[in-house]
Design an enzyme around this catalytic site. Structure first.
Site, short mmCIF file in Angstrom:
data_model
loop_
_atom_site.label_atom_id
_atom_site.label_comp_id
_atom_site.label_asym_id
_atom_site.label_seq_id
_atom_site.Cartn_x
_atom_site.Cartn_y
_atom_site.Cartn_z
N TRP A 92 0.83 -1.09 -0.02
CA TRP A 92 -0.10 0.02 0.06
C TRP A 92 0.87 1.16 0.14
O TRP A 92 0.53 2.18 -0.61
CB TRP A 92 -1.06 0.01 1.30
CG TRP A 92 -1.99 -0.91 1.05
CD1 TRP A 92 -2.12 -2.40 1.63
CD2 TRP A 92 -2.91 -1.27 -0.14
NE1 TRP A 92 -3.10 -3.11 1.32
CE2 TRP A 92 -3.75 -2.23 -0.09
CE3 TRP A 92 -3.31 -0.21 -0.88
CZ2 TRP A 92 -5.04 -2.71 -0.76
CZ3 TRP A 92 -4.33 -0.71 -1.88
CH2 TRP A 92 -5.00 -2.01 -1.94
N ASP A 123 -1.34 6.73 6.57
CA ASP A 123 -2.46 5.92 6.21
C ASP A 123 -2.92 4.92 7.16
O ASP A 123 -2.19 3.77 7.64
CB ASP A 123 -2.25 5.15 4.66
CG ASP A 123 -3.22 4.32 4.28
OD1 ASP A 123 -4.25 4.12 5.13
OD2 ASP A 123 -3.22 3.99 3.24
N LYS A 133 -12.64 -1.87 7.46
CA LYS A 133 -11.86 -2.45 8.28
C LYS A 133 -12.44 -2.47 9.67
O LYS A 133 -12.75 -3.58 10.18
CB LYS A 133 -10.20 -2.26 8.07
CG LYS A 133 -9.76 -1.68 7.01
CD LYS A 133 -9.46 -2.90 5.93
CE LYS A 133 -8.58 -2.40 4.76
NZ LYS A 133 -8.61 -3.48 3.62
#
Length: 384
Positions: free
Chosen positions: A123, A196, A220
Protein backbone atom coordinates in the site's frame (compact mmCIF):
# COMPACT_ATOMS: atom_id res chain seq x y z
CA UNK A 1 -47.17 -15.87 16.71
CA UNK A 2 -44.80 -15.71 13.75
CA UNK A 3 -46.21 -16.67 10.39
CA UNK A 4 -43.54 -18.85 8.69
CA UNK A 5 -44.73 -17.54 5.34
CA UNK A 6 -44.41 -13.94 6.47
CA UNK A 7 -41.80 -13.76 9.26
CA UNK A 8 -41.38 -10.62 11.33
CA UNK A 9 -38.26 -8.50 11.05
CA UNK A 10 -37.21 -9.70 14.52
CA UNK A 11 -37.49 -13.31 13.40
CA UNK A 12 -35.46 -12.62 10.28
CA UNK A 13 -32.73 -10.92 12.34
CA UNK A 14 -32.66 -13.80 14.83
CA UNK A 15 -32.38 -16.40 12.10
CA UNK A 16 -29.66 -14.48 10.28
CA UNK A 17 -27.69 -14.05 13.50
CA UNK A 18 -27.69 -17.81 14.00
CA UNK A 19 -26.15 -18.22 10.53
CA UNK A 20 -23.18 -15.96 11.25
CA UNK A 21 -19.68 -17.36 10.62
CA UNK A 22 -16.20 -16.13 11.55
CA UNK A 23 -15.26 -13.84 8.68
CA UNK A 24 -11.51 -13.20 8.43
CA UNK A 25 -11.83 -10.97 5.36
CA UNK A 26 -9.25 -8.15 5.07
CA UNK A 27 -12.02 -5.79 3.98
CA UNK A 28 -14.83 -5.20 3.69
CA UNK A 29 -14.49 -6.86 7.05
CA UNK A 30 -16.64 -8.32 9.77
CA UNK A 31 -18.79 -5.91 11.78
CA UNK A 32 -20.03 -6.31 15.36
CA UNK A 33 -23.13 -8.49 15.36
CA UNK A 34 -25.02 -6.19 17.70
CA UNK A 35 -24.34 -3.25 15.36
CA UNK A 36 -25.85 -5.18 12.46
CA UNK A 37 -28.80 -6.19 14.62
CA UNK A 38 -29.49 -2.59 15.60
CA UNK A 39 -29.20 -1.46 11.99
CA UNK A 40 -31.66 -4.17 10.96
CA UNK A 41 -34.12 -3.14 13.64
CA UNK A 42 -33.89 0.50 12.54
CA UNK A 43 -33.85 -0.25 8.82
CA UNK A 44 -37.45 0.66 8.02
CA UNK A 45 -37.94 3.41 10.58
CA UNK A 46 -35.17 5.22 12.45
CA UNK A 47 -36.37 6.14 15.95
CA UNK A 48 -39.99 6.41 14.98
CA UNK A 49 -39.46 8.74 12.03
CA UNK A 50 -41.07 6.31 9.60
CA UNK A 51 -38.11 6.48 7.22
CA UNK A 52 -34.84 4.61 6.87
CA UNK A 53 -31.57 6.47 7.34
CA UNK A 54 -30.93 5.65 3.68
CA UNK A 55 -33.95 7.78 2.79
CA UNK A 56 -33.14 10.78 4.97
CA UNK A 57 -32.07 14.13 3.63
CA UNK A 58 -28.54 14.87 4.74
CA UNK A 59 -29.84 18.33 5.61
CA UNK A 60 -32.55 17.03 7.95
CA UNK A 61 -32.25 17.57 11.68
CA UNK A 62 -32.45 13.78 12.14
CA UNK A 63 -29.39 13.07 10.02
CA UNK A 64 -27.55 16.08 11.36
CA UNK A 65 -27.91 14.54 14.83
CA UNK A 66 -26.55 11.19 13.56
CA UNK A 67 -23.66 12.96 11.87
CA UNK A 68 -22.74 15.12 14.85
CA UNK A 69 -22.91 12.20 17.28
CA UNK A 70 -20.55 10.19 15.09
CA UNK A 71 -18.09 13.10 14.96
CA UNK A 72 -18.25 13.61 18.73
CA UNK A 73 -17.82 9.90 19.49
CA UNK A 74 -14.87 9.52 17.13
CA UNK A 75 -13.14 12.54 18.65
CA UNK A 76 -13.70 11.09 22.12
CA UNK A 77 -12.52 7.58 21.19
CA UNK A 78 -9.29 8.75 19.58
CA UNK A 79 -8.82 11.71 21.97
CA UNK A 80 -8.43 14.00 18.98
CA UNK A 81 -7.14 17.44 20.04
CA UNK A 82 -9.27 20.51 19.34
CA UNK A 83 -6.60 21.72 16.90
CA UNK A 84 -7.47 18.85 14.53
CA UNK A 85 -10.48 18.67 12.24
CA UNK A 86 -12.38 15.46 11.46
CA UNK A 87 -13.70 15.13 7.92
CA UNK A 88 -16.00 12.53 6.38
CA UNK A 89 -15.18 12.11 2.68
CA UNK A 90 -15.67 9.60 -0.10
CA UNK A 91 -13.25 7.82 -2.41
CA UNK A 92 -11.64 5.43 0.06
CA UNK A 93 -8.00 5.36 1.08
CA UNK A 94 -6.96 4.89 -2.56
CA UNK A 95 -8.77 8.12 -3.33
CA UNK A 96 -6.76 9.78 -0.56
CA UNK A 97 -3.59 8.68 -2.36
CA UNK A 98 -4.40 11.53 -4.74
CA UNK A 99 -6.33 13.77 -2.36
CA UNK A 100 -3.45 14.01 0.15
CA UNK A 101 -0.91 15.38 -2.35
CA UNK A 102 -3.53 17.62 -3.93
CA UNK A 103 -4.01 19.17 -0.48
CA UNK A 104 -0.47 19.12 0.88
CA UNK A 105 2.33 18.60 -1.60
CA UNK A 106 2.57 22.30 -2.51
CA UNK A 107 2.77 23.32 1.17
CA UNK A 108 6.58 23.68 1.19
CA UNK A 109 7.09 24.63 -2.47
CA UNK A 110 4.75 25.37 -5.36
CA UNK A 111 7.61 25.13 -7.85
CA UNK A 112 9.19 21.81 -6.83
CA UNK A 113 6.68 20.08 -4.55
CA UNK A 114 7.96 16.91 -2.94
CA UNK A 115 6.92 14.25 -0.44
CA UNK A 116 8.98 11.72 1.50
CA UNK A 117 7.91 8.08 1.66
CA UNK A 118 8.83 5.14 3.85
CA UNK A 119 8.02 2.01 1.84
CA UNK A 120 6.92 -0.91 3.99
CA UNK A 121 4.64 -2.90 1.68
CA UNK A 122 2.11 -2.93 -1.13
CA UNK A 123 0.00 0.00 0.00
CA UNK A 124 2.84 2.44 0.58
CA UNK A 125 4.12 1.51 -2.89
CA UNK A 126 0.72 2.26 -4.45
CA UNK A 127 0.53 5.54 -2.57
CA UNK A 128 3.93 6.83 -3.66
CA UNK A 129 3.23 5.81 -7.27
CA UNK A 130 0.04 7.87 -7.27
CA UNK A 131 1.79 10.81 -5.60
CA UNK A 132 4.28 11.00 -8.48
CA UNK A 133 1.44 12.42 -10.60
CA UNK A 134 1.41 15.58 -8.46
CA UNK A 135 5.02 16.15 -7.46
CA UNK A 136 8.36 14.55 -6.75
CA UNK A 137 8.70 11.54 -4.48
CA UNK A 138 11.74 10.86 -2.34
CA UNK A 139 12.07 7.34 -0.92
CA UNK A 140 13.46 7.92 2.56
CA UNK A 141 13.58 4.21 3.37
CA UNK A 142 12.35 0.92 1.95
CA UNK A 143 12.24 -2.70 3.07
CA UNK A 144 11.61 -4.04 -0.44
CA UNK A 145 14.93 -5.89 -0.55
CA UNK A 146 13.94 -7.66 2.67
CA UNK A 147 10.58 -8.65 1.10
CA UNK A 148 8.86 -6.28 3.50
CA UNK A 149 9.25 -8.62 6.47
CA UNK A 150 10.32 -5.75 8.72
CA UNK A 151 10.06 -1.96 8.98
CA UNK A 152 13.35 -0.15 8.20
CA UNK A 153 15.11 1.07 11.31
CA UNK A 154 14.32 4.77 11.75
CA UNK A 155 18.00 5.56 12.32
CA UNK A 156 18.61 4.65 8.67
CA UNK A 157 15.82 6.82 7.22
CA UNK A 158 17.10 9.48 4.82
CA UNK A 159 14.46 12.17 5.27
CA UNK A 160 14.50 15.32 3.14
CA UNK A 161 14.80 18.77 4.56
CA UNK A 162 12.37 20.29 2.07
CA UNK A 163 9.55 17.76 1.69
CA UNK A 164 6.00 18.92 2.27
CA UNK A 165 5.23 15.81 4.29
CA UNK A 166 6.40 12.32 5.19
CA UNK A 167 4.00 9.51 4.36
CA UNK A 168 3.73 6.27 6.34
CA UNK A 169 1.36 3.34 5.93
CA UNK A 170 1.19 2.42 9.59
CA UNK A 171 -0.31 -1.03 9.01
CA UNK A 172 0.21 -2.97 5.79
CA UNK A 173 -2.68 -5.40 5.35
CA UNK A 174 -1.09 -7.59 2.66
CA UNK A 175 2.33 -8.30 4.14
CA UNK A 176 1.24 -7.92 7.77
CA UNK A 177 3.66 -5.34 9.22
CA UNK A 178 2.59 -2.63 11.65
CA UNK A 179 4.29 0.33 13.29
CA UNK A 180 4.04 -0.43 16.99
CA UNK A 181 4.77 3.25 17.54
CA UNK A 182 5.09 6.09 15.05
CA UNK A 183 8.65 7.43 15.37
CA UNK A 184 9.12 10.98 16.63
CA UNK A 185 10.08 12.54 13.30
CA UNK A 186 7.33 15.11 12.89
CA UNK A 187 6.33 18.17 14.86
CA UNK A 188 9.53 18.49 16.91
CA UNK A 189 11.53 18.46 13.68
CA UNK A 190 9.29 20.77 11.67
CA UNK A 191 7.92 17.92 9.55
CA UNK A 192 4.35 16.92 8.74
CA UNK A 193 3.69 13.18 9.11
CA UNK A 194 0.78 11.70 7.17
CA UNK A 195 -0.40 8.25 8.21
CA UNK A 196 -2.56 5.85 6.24
CA UNK A 197 -4.14 4.07 9.20
CA UNK A 198 -6.93 2.39 7.23
CA UNK A 199 -6.41 -1.10 8.57
CA UNK A 200 -5.76 -0.40 12.24
CA UNK A 201 -7.50 2.86 13.10
CA UNK A 202 -9.39 2.61 16.42
CA UNK A 203 -7.44 -0.53 17.36
CA UNK A 204 -4.84 1.38 19.40
CA UNK A 205 -4.30 4.98 20.58
CA UNK A 206 -2.78 7.62 18.29
CA UNK A 207 -0.04 9.95 19.49
CA UNK A 208 -1.18 13.26 18.02
CA UNK A 209 2.19 14.85 18.73
CA UNK A 210 3.72 12.49 16.16
CA UNK A 211 1.19 12.60 13.33
CA UNK A 212 -0.45 15.62 11.75
CA UNK A 213 -2.75 13.89 9.25
CA UNK A 214 -4.42 10.49 9.64
CA UNK A 215 -6.70 8.99 7.02
CA UNK A 216 -8.55 5.71 6.82
CA UNK A 217 -11.06 3.91 4.66
CA UNK A 218 -13.96 2.64 6.75
CA UNK A 219 -14.19 -0.99 5.71
CA UNK A 220 -11.75 -2.51 8.21
CA UNK A 221 -12.54 -1.17 11.68
CA UNK A 222 -15.14 1.55 11.15
CA UNK A 223 -18.03 0.31 9.04
CA UNK A 224 -19.03 -0.42 5.47
CA UNK A 225 -17.10 0.84 2.46
CA UNK A 226 -18.19 4.28 1.35
CA UNK A 227 -16.95 6.76 3.93
CA UNK A 228 -13.34 7.82 4.47
CA UNK A 229 -12.10 9.49 7.63
CA UNK A 230 -9.53 12.29 7.42
CA UNK A 231 -8.22 13.85 10.62
CA UNK A 232 -6.03 16.85 9.85
CA UNK A 233 -4.39 19.54 11.94
CA UNK A 234 -6.22 22.79 11.31
CA UNK A 235 -3.18 24.81 10.22
CA UNK A 236 -2.66 22.38 7.30
CA UNK A 237 -5.93 23.39 5.65
CA UNK A 238 -5.65 25.83 2.76
CA UNK A 239 -2.67 24.51 0.78
CA UNK A 240 -4.70 22.68 -1.87
CA UNK A 241 -3.64 22.72 -5.52
CA UNK A 242 -5.84 25.06 -7.62
CA UNK A 243 -7.01 22.03 -9.62
CA UNK A 244 -8.03 20.03 -6.53
CA UNK A 245 -11.75 19.21 -6.87
CA UNK A 246 -13.82 21.25 -4.43
CA UNK A 247 -15.40 18.14 -2.94
CA UNK A 248 -11.92 16.89 -1.96
CA UNK A 249 -10.46 20.20 -0.83
CA UNK A 250 -10.05 19.71 2.91
CA UNK A 251 -10.52 23.40 3.68
CA UNK A 252 -13.83 23.54 1.82
CA UNK A 253 -15.04 20.24 3.27
CA UNK A 254 -14.17 21.47 6.77
CA UNK A 255 -15.94 24.79 6.25
CA UNK A 256 -19.09 22.88 5.33
CA UNK A 257 -18.77 20.36 8.20
CA UNK A 258 -18.38 17.50 5.69
CA UNK A 259 -21.66 18.53 4.04
CA UNK A 260 -20.31 20.31 0.96
CA UNK A 261 -21.91 17.60 -1.13
CA UNK A 262 -24.20 14.71 -0.17
CA UNK A 263 -22.12 12.57 2.17
CA UNK A 264 -22.34 8.75 2.34
CA UNK A 265 -25.14 8.97 4.86
CA UNK A 266 -25.77 5.30 5.60
CA UNK A 267 -22.07 4.52 5.93
CA UNK A 268 -21.73 7.39 8.44
CA UNK A 269 -24.74 6.04 10.35
CA UNK A 270 -23.20 2.55 10.61
CA UNK A 271 -19.84 4.06 11.57
CA UNK A 272 -21.62 5.92 14.35
CA UNK A 273 -23.11 2.67 15.63
CA UNK A 274 -19.63 1.11 15.60
CA UNK A 275 -18.25 4.07 17.57
CA UNK A 276 -20.97 3.58 20.19
CA UNK A 277 -20.22 -0.15 20.29
CA UNK A 278 -16.53 0.62 20.83
CA UNK A 279 -17.36 2.90 23.75
CA UNK A 280 -19.28 0.01 25.34
CA UNK A 281 -16.16 -2.17 24.96
CA UNK A 282 -14.09 0.23 27.04
CA UNK A 283 -13.05 2.50 24.19
CA UNK A 284 -9.81 2.24 22.25
CA UNK A 285 -7.86 1.30 25.37
CA UNK A 286 -10.22 -1.57 26.08
CA UNK A 287 -10.30 -2.91 22.54
CA UNK A 288 -6.51 -2.67 22.30
CA UNK A 289 -6.12 -5.16 25.13
CA UNK A 290 -8.44 -7.59 23.34
CA UNK A 291 -6.47 -7.12 20.13
CA UNK A 292 -3.21 -7.84 21.93
CA UNK A 293 -4.69 -11.05 23.37
CA UNK A 294 -6.04 -12.23 20.00
CA UNK A 295 -2.80 -11.54 18.13
CA UNK A 296 -0.66 -13.13 20.83
CA UNK A 297 -2.71 -16.32 20.83
CA UNK A 298 -2.42 -16.70 17.06
CA UNK A 299 1.27 -15.80 16.80
CA UNK A 300 2.15 -18.04 19.75
CA UNK A 301 0.48 -20.96 17.99
CA UNK A 302 2.26 -20.22 14.71
CA UNK A 303 5.63 -19.92 16.42
CA UNK A 304 5.41 -23.34 18.08
CA UNK A 305 4.33 -25.11 14.89
CA UNK A 306 6.60 -26.58 12.22
CA UNK A 307 3.57 -27.03 9.97
CA UNK A 308 2.77 -23.28 9.70
CA UNK A 309 5.02 -20.24 9.60
CA UNK A 310 4.81 -16.46 9.82
CA UNK A 311 7.75 -14.65 8.21
CA UNK A 312 7.36 -11.17 9.71
CA UNK A 313 9.90 -9.88 12.19
CA UNK A 314 8.32 -10.08 15.67
CA UNK A 315 9.17 -6.41 16.28
CA UNK A 316 6.60 -5.26 13.71
CA UNK A 317 4.01 -8.01 13.42
CA UNK A 318 0.55 -6.67 12.72
CA UNK A 319 -2.14 -7.17 15.33
CA UNK A 320 -4.77 -6.82 12.62
CA UNK A 321 -3.53 -8.91 9.68
CA UNK A 322 -1.69 -12.17 10.29
CA UNK A 323 -0.27 -13.81 7.15
CA UNK A 324 0.97 -17.39 7.38
CA UNK A 325 2.07 -20.22 5.14
CA UNK A 326 1.70 -23.99 5.24
CA UNK A 327 5.01 -25.85 5.12
CA UNK A 328 3.47 -27.99 2.37
CA UNK A 329 1.65 -25.51 0.14
CA UNK A 330 0.14 -28.31 -1.94
CA UNK A 331 -2.34 -28.57 0.96
CA UNK A 332 -3.55 -24.97 0.61
CA UNK A 333 -6.81 -25.82 -1.16
CA UNK A 334 -7.63 -28.55 1.33
CA UNK A 335 -6.92 -26.17 4.20
CA UNK A 336 -9.26 -23.53 2.80
CA UNK A 337 -12.00 -26.04 2.04
CA UNK A 338 -11.83 -27.42 5.55
CA UNK A 339 -11.85 -23.95 7.04
CA UNK A 340 -14.98 -23.03 5.11
CA UNK A 341 -16.67 -26.25 6.26
CA UNK A 342 -15.91 -25.16 9.82
CA UNK A 343 -17.35 -21.67 9.38
CA UNK A 344 -13.98 -19.93 8.99
CA UNK A 345 -14.11 -17.76 5.87
CA UNK A 346 -11.84 -15.52 3.77
CA UNK A 347 -8.49 -16.96 4.88
CA UNK A 348 -6.80 -17.03 1.50
CA UNK A 349 -3.77 -14.75 1.32
CA UNK A 350 -3.43 -11.90 -1.14
CA UNK A 351 -2.55 -13.06 -4.65
CA UNK A 352 0.70 -11.09 -4.58
CA UNK A 353 2.12 -13.04 -1.63
CA UNK A 354 0.10 -16.27 -1.52
CA UNK A 355 -0.41 -18.40 1.56
CA UNK A 356 -3.06 -17.53 4.11
CA UNK A 357 -4.07 -14.42 6.00
CA UNK A 358 -6.28 -14.00 9.04
CA UNK A 359 -7.58 -10.47 9.48
CA UNK A 360 -8.59 -10.09 13.10
CA UNK A 361 -9.93 -6.56 13.33
CA UNK A 362 -11.74 -5.08 16.32
CA UNK A 363 -15.03 -6.85 15.61
CA UNK A 364 -13.46 -10.32 15.45
CA UNK A 365 -14.12 -11.90 18.85
CA UNK A 366 -11.49 -13.93 20.66
CA UNK A 367 -13.73 -16.94 20.08
CA UNK A 368 -13.13 -16.60 16.35
CA UNK A 369 -9.37 -16.68 16.79
CA UNK A 370 -9.66 -19.64 19.17
CA UNK A 371 -11.80 -21.49 16.62
CA UNK A 372 -9.21 -20.82 13.93
CA UNK A 373 -6.39 -22.12 16.14
CA UNK A 374 -8.40 -25.25 16.99
CA UNK A 375 -8.99 -25.90 13.29
CA UNK A 376 -5.35 -25.29 12.38
CA UNK A 377 -4.22 -27.67 15.12
CA UNK A 378 -6.64 -30.37 13.91
CA UNK A 379 -5.65 -29.87 10.26
CA UNK A 380 -1.99 -30.24 11.19
CA UNK A 381 -2.77 -33.41 13.16
CA UNK A 382 -4.76 -34.92 10.29
CA UNK A 383 -1.95 -34.17 7.82
CA UNK A 384 0.67 -35.99 9.89
Amino acid sequence: MNDPQNPSLAAIVQRASAERVFNFSPGPATLPTEVLQQAAEEMLSWRGTGVSVMEMSHRSKEFESIHQQALDDLRELLQVPKSFRILFLQGGAIGENAIVPLNLIRRASAEKPKADFVITGTWSVKTEQETRRYGDVHIAASSKEQRYVRIPDVSAWNLSGDASYVHLCTNETIVGVEFQQVPDIGQAHGRVVVADASSHILSRPIDWDRVQVVYAGAQKNIGPAGVTIVIVREDLLGFAHPLCPSAFNWRIVNEHNSMYNTPPTYAIYIAGLVFQWLKRQGGVQGIEQRNIAKAKALYDFLDQSAFYRNEIDPSCRSRMNVPFFLADESRNDAFLAGARANGLLQLKGHKSVGGMRASIYNAMPFEGVAALIDYMREFERSAA
